[in-house]
Design a protein around this motif. Structure first.
Motif, PDB file in Angstrom:
ATOM      1  N   HIS A 167       5.950 -11.514 -24.317  1.00  0.00           N
ATOM      2  CA  HIS A 167       4.928 -10.451 -24.361  1.00  0.00           C
ATOM      3  C   HIS A 167       5.351  -9.325 -25.307  1.00  0.00           C
ATOM      4  CE1 HIS A 167       1.907  -7.589 -23.091  1.00  0.00           C
ATOM      5  NE2 HIS A 167       2.857  -6.730 -22.766  1.00  0.00           N
ATOM      6  N   THR A 224      -6.860 -13.258 -12.049  1.00  0.00           N
ATOM      7  CA  THR A 224      -5.937 -12.500 -12.894  1.00  0.00           C
ATOM      8  C   THR A 224      -5.377 -11.271 -12.189  1.00  0.00           C
ATOM      9  OG1 THR A 224      -7.824 -11.337 -13.817  1.00  0.00           O
ATOM     10  CG2 THR A 224      -6.978 -13.199 -15.084  1.00  0.00           C
ATOM     11  N   GLY A 254      -6.430  -8.388 -12.227  1.00  0.00           N
ATOM     12  CA  GLY A 254      -6.725  -7.132 -12.928  1.00  0.00           C
ATOM     13  C   GLY A 254      -8.032  -6.506 -12.488  1.00  0.00           C
ATOM     14  N   LYS A 313      -3.777 -14.044 -26.224  1.00  0.00           N
ATOM     15  CA  LYS A 313      -3.817 -12.582 -26.265  1.00  0.00           C
ATOM     16  C   LYS A 313      -5.188 -12.110 -25.783  1.00  0.00           C
ATOM     17  CE  LYS A 313      -1.297 -10.349 -29.322  1.00  0.00           C
ATOM     18  NZ  LYS A 313      -0.817  -9.712 -30.554  1.00  0.00           N
ATOM     19  N   ASP A 345      -8.271  -5.785 -22.369  1.00  0.00           N
ATOM     20  CA  ASP A 345      -9.099  -5.400 -21.228  1.00  0.00           C
ATOM     21  C   ASP A 345     -10.094  -4.313 -21.639  1.00  0.00           C
ATOM     22  OD1 ASP A 345      -7.788  -3.003 -21.314  1.00  0.00           O
ATOM     23  OD2 ASP A 345      -6.718  -3.251 -19.429  1.00  0.00           O
ATOM     24  N   ARG A 405      -6.363  -2.253 -23.670  1.00  0.00           N
ATOM     25  CA  ARG A 405      -4.947  -2.632 -23.549  1.00  0.00           C
ATOM     26  C   ARG A 405      -4.780  -4.126 -23.807  1.00  0.00           C
ATOM     27  NH1 ARG A 405      -3.826  -0.305 -17.690  1.00  0.00           N
ATOM     28  NH2 ARG A 405      -5.751  -1.473 -17.450  1.00  0.00           N
ATOM     29  N   LEU A 418      -3.008  -7.674 -23.272  1.00  0.00           N
ATOM     30  CA  LEU A 418      -2.297  -8.443 -22.255  1.00  0.00           C
ATOM     31  C   LEU A 418      -1.996  -9.818 -22.836  1.00  0.00           C
ATOM     32  CD1 LEU A 418      -4.921  -6.857 -20.763  1.00  0.00           C
ATOM     33  CD2 LEU A 418      -3.669  -7.586 -18.765  1.00  0.00           C
ATOM     34  N   THR A 419      -1.009 -10.471 -22.285  1.00  0.00           N
ATOM     35  CA  THR A 419      -0.692 -11.822 -22.741  1.00  0.00           C
ATOM     36  C   THR A 419      -0.798 -12.779 -21.562  1.00  0.00           C
ATOM     37  OG1 THR A 419       0.942 -10.731 -24.137  1.00  0.00           O
ATOM     38  CG2 THR A 419       0.902 -13.115 -24.168  1.00  0.00           C
ATOM     39  N   LEU A 443       0.650 -13.827 -16.450  1.00  0.00           N
ATOM     40  CA  LEU A 443      -0.024 -12.729 -17.145  1.00  0.00           C
ATOM     41  C   LEU A 443       0.980 -11.588 -17.301  1.00  0.00           C
ATOM     42  CD1 LEU A 443      -2.831 -11.760 -18.230  1.00  0.00           C
ATOM     43  CD2 LEU A 443      -3.133 -10.637 -16.024  1.00  0.00           C
ATOM     44  N   ALA A 473       1.582  -7.606 -18.928  1.00  0.00           N
ATOM     45  CA  ALA A 473       0.982  -6.410 -19.522  1.00  0.00           C
ATOM     46  C   ALA A 473       1.928  -5.249 -19.312  1.00  0.00           C
ATOM     47  CB  ALA A 473      -0.362  -6.108 -18.874  1.00  0.00           C
ATOM     48  N   SER A 474       1.945  -4.350 -20.254  1.00  0.00           N
ATOM     49  CA  SER A 474       2.803  -3.193 -20.104  1.00  0.00           C
ATOM     50  C   SER A 474       2.322  -2.328 -18.945  1.00  0.00           C
ATOM     51  CB  SER A 474       2.830  -2.384 -21.396  1.00  0.00           C
ATOM     52  OG  SER A 474       3.380  -3.194 -22.404  1.00  0.00           O
ATOM     53  N   ILE A 528      -0.766  -2.854 -15.850  1.00  0.00           N
ATOM     54  CA  ILE A 528      -1.947  -3.610 -15.381  1.00  0.00           C
ATOM     55  C   ILE A 528      -2.766  -2.694 -14.495  1.00  0.00           C
ATOM     56  CG2 ILE A 528      -2.765  -5.510 -13.951  1.00  0.00           C
ATOM     57  CD1 ILE A 528      -0.522  -7.164 -14.912  1.00  0.00           C
TER      58      ILE A 528
END
Lengths: 181, 210
Positions: free
Chosen positions: B100, B133, B135, B158, B161, B165, B167-168, B205, B207-208, B210
């Protein structure tokens, strides 16, 4: 100039801030070394990132030696043909413009213009010449240390450095900017 | 121009070259994904002899540690139905976090999963939109590339959202190697990782935030 060998301060003994600063310095030096090899900021950033991932996967400690070695290895892989066979032309040295010399340039403008001239002159050197110059002049490596790092005989390294300095001086002189530097 | 003067200009030139702040932050994040023990510095304080001794001592210690690991710890992990999936989840989470933060460019730009499926024909499973997910919102597909999870071919997708942002998302076949793995939610150096199973696929998943 003394060689600046470095290793990150251990987490247990130093603050996170100190470690963060060490990482800053390590990566900036890695970037400059990659730039010396590639003479292209974008490629240098890519080389550095690939080298970092490689160090991480290999479980290597964050040290200058490991990082530089990984950067060099990637550069040689990617640009082997250019490194071996291409002598990059500088073009017409007379075309170098003396930026900032027009009217009442500020100190910063003069500084920037000088760096631009040096940048172009460095662009006319071969990658191995820039590398040897960088390691010697900026990182403070001895010829023996450069020889070990690059896998070349010490005599060859001395010859490359000598040739690189001479070419750089010639190019700066030809462009008429030597005096201002 | 003297050698000293030329070298001074070179130092000034290279000193003015800076890695941009975004890349620098990303690399620092990368460096902190895995915490490793640092080898004590011997090159600036000790003699050659001490360095060699320290090196040998380190080598011997590593060999003994590896022996202990191979002899006792790994078999125990394999036989322990709880510890093995836990260790596996940790390993996958680190792998996902690492991929990521590398933030590699997509090789197959696409606006949805059908487009990705069409381009990523080497996968031995069918890419699909995950249902869980975690999210809460919808993600926009940007594109994908091949990667691997635990040595197994996987897709790295990739996403973006609603807040912009990145996310991977990872997908791979849920092979028997992943048996026992349950839904996991972890955080590694500021990266939120979610790992779960949907049917015959393993999803991850990262993400820096979420």
């Amino acid at each position: 100039m003394k060689k600046r060998s470095m290793q990150l301060r251990a987490r247990s003994g130093e603050s996170e801030k100190a470690r963060d600063e060490d990482l800053d310095e390590l990566f900036q030096r890695g970037f400059r070394y990659a730039l010396a090899l590639s003479h292209d900021p974008d490629r240098a950033a890519d080389l550095l990132q690939d080298a970092c991932v490689s160090c991480l996967r290999a479980g290597a400690a964050w040290r200058t030696g490991y990082l530089f070695s990984a950067i060099r290895s990637r550069f040689v892989d990617q640009y082997r043909r250019q490194m071996i066979s291409v002598v990059e032309p500088i073009g017409d040295p007379g075309a170098l413009e003396r930026a900032g010399a027009a009217e009442d340039p500020t100190h910063d403008e003069l500084f920037r213009a000088d760096l631009d001239h040096l940048d172009r002159a460095l662009g006319g050197l071969r990658a191995d010449e820039r590398e040897a110059l960088y390691l010697s002049a900026v990182e403070g490596y001895s010829a023996r240390e450069i020889a070990e790092a690059t896998g070349r005989p010490r005599g060859t390294v001395l010859s490359v450095i000598h040739r690189a300095r001479r070419k750089l001086r010639d190019r700066l002189r030809d462009s008429g900017i030597e005096e201002t530097l | 121009m003297s050698r000293e003067r030329l070298d001074g200009h070179l130092r000034r030139y290279y000193g003015s070259q800076q890695l941009d702040a975004t890349t620098l932050e990303r690399l620092k994040q990368l460096a902190q994904v895995e915490t490793r023990a640092e080898v004590p510095e011997s090159s600036t304080h000790g003699s050659q002899g001490r360095r060699r001794f320290a090196s040998r001592l380190l080598g011997a210690t590593t060999a003994v540690a590896a022996l202990v690991l191979l002899t006792f710890v790994l078999p125990a992990l394999r036989s322990d139905p709880v510890a093995r999936p836990e260790a596996l989840a940790g390993s996958i989470a680190r792998e996902i976090a690492l991929n990521h933060v590398k933030n590699l460019t997509v090789e197959f730009p696409a606006e949805g999963y059908p487009g990705l499926r069409e381009q990523m024909g080497k996968l031995d499973f069918s890419l699909r939109s995950p249902e869980h997910t975690g999210g809460g919102g919808a993600f926009r597909v940007i594109g994908g590339r091949y990667c691997s999870i635990q040595g197994q071919l996987a897709a790295q997708i990739k996403l973006e959202d609603g807040a912009g942002r990145l996310l991977t998302l990872y997908q791979t076949d849920f092979s028997e190697d992943f048996e026992g793995l349950s839904m996991q939610q972890r955080e590694l150096e500021g990266i939120q990782i979610r790992i779960w199973r949907e049917g015959d696929l393993l999803f991850g998943l990262a993400a820096s935030e979420i």
